[in-house]
Enzyme design. Structure first.
Site, PDB file in Angstrom:
ATOM      1  CD  GLU A  83      -1.569  -2.876   1.551  1.00  0.00           C
ATOM      2  OE1 GLU A  83      -1.944  -3.356   0.924  1.00  0.00           O
ATOM      3  OE2 GLU A  83      -0.347  -2.627   2.457  1.00  0.00           O
ATOM      4  CG  HIS A 110      12.883  13.903  10.859  1.00  0.00           C
ATOM      5  ND1 HIS A 110      14.170  13.822  11.624  1.00  0.00           N
ATOM      6  CD2 HIS A 110      12.543  15.340  12.158  1.00  0.00           C
ATOM      7  CE1 HIS A 110      14.481  14.389  12.930  1.00  0.00           C
ATOM      8  NE2 HIS A 110      13.778  15.077  13.324  1.00  0.00           N
TER       9      HIS A 110
END
Length: 164
Positions: A83, A110
């Protein structure tokens, strides 16, 4: 329902292995105030082909973001790997596989990931819910080094040029 930095629109998709988790998340996140859009599947089929569901959810995230709507995505499967791969084929998507709290929050902080992938067979409903909540609540740091690195990825995605 509203979309805001606290409550983005959430596009969700799954394969057959994540259907129960997906149904739970749609109910749970909606009750928390999220605007949840379910991209399917609508019925259980053990032989389903998840790429279309995940790609459609990823396309919707990008379309919303381009329209100025705060949106994030969730793709679910047995492991979350396929997925995630499918979602990452959509230009503008940065899908991250989360398997613990740190990977869920760092994906946003991040990497400014806009889609999270979670393996429904890898976690209890409670664990998966906690991972997804952590992902959805974590803001991007906007730290210059992270912005720079994401820009290099986007440049490659757009031009095929690798920037040092």
């Amino acid at each position: 329902m509203t979309t805001s930095p606290s409550f983005p629109r959430v596009h969700i998709a799954t394969d057959h292995a994540g259907m129960e988790l997906s149904a739970h998340l749609v109910r749970h996140l909606t009750s928390m105030g999220y605007d949840v859009v379910d991209h399917g599947p609508k019925v259980y089929d053990a032989l389903d082909d998840y790429p279309s569901f995940c790609i459609n959810a990823a396309l919707a995230v990008v379309a919303d973001q381009q329209a100025g709507i705060h949106a994030l995505g969730i793709v679910l499967g047995g492991s979350g790997n396929g997925e995630q791969i499918a979602a990452n084929k959509v230009k503008g998507v940065r899908a991250a596989l989360a398997w613990n709290h740190s990977t869920a929050t760092l994906a946003r902080e991040h990497n400014d990931a806009n889609v999270v992938a979670v393996g429904g067979r890898q976690h209890s409903v409670e664990e998966a819910t906690a991972l997804i909540e952590a992902f959805l609540k974590e803001p991007f740091s906007n730290d210059e080094r992270h912005v720079r690195r994401i820009s290099k990825i986007a440049a490659y995605e757009t031009t095929g040029e690798v920037i040092d």
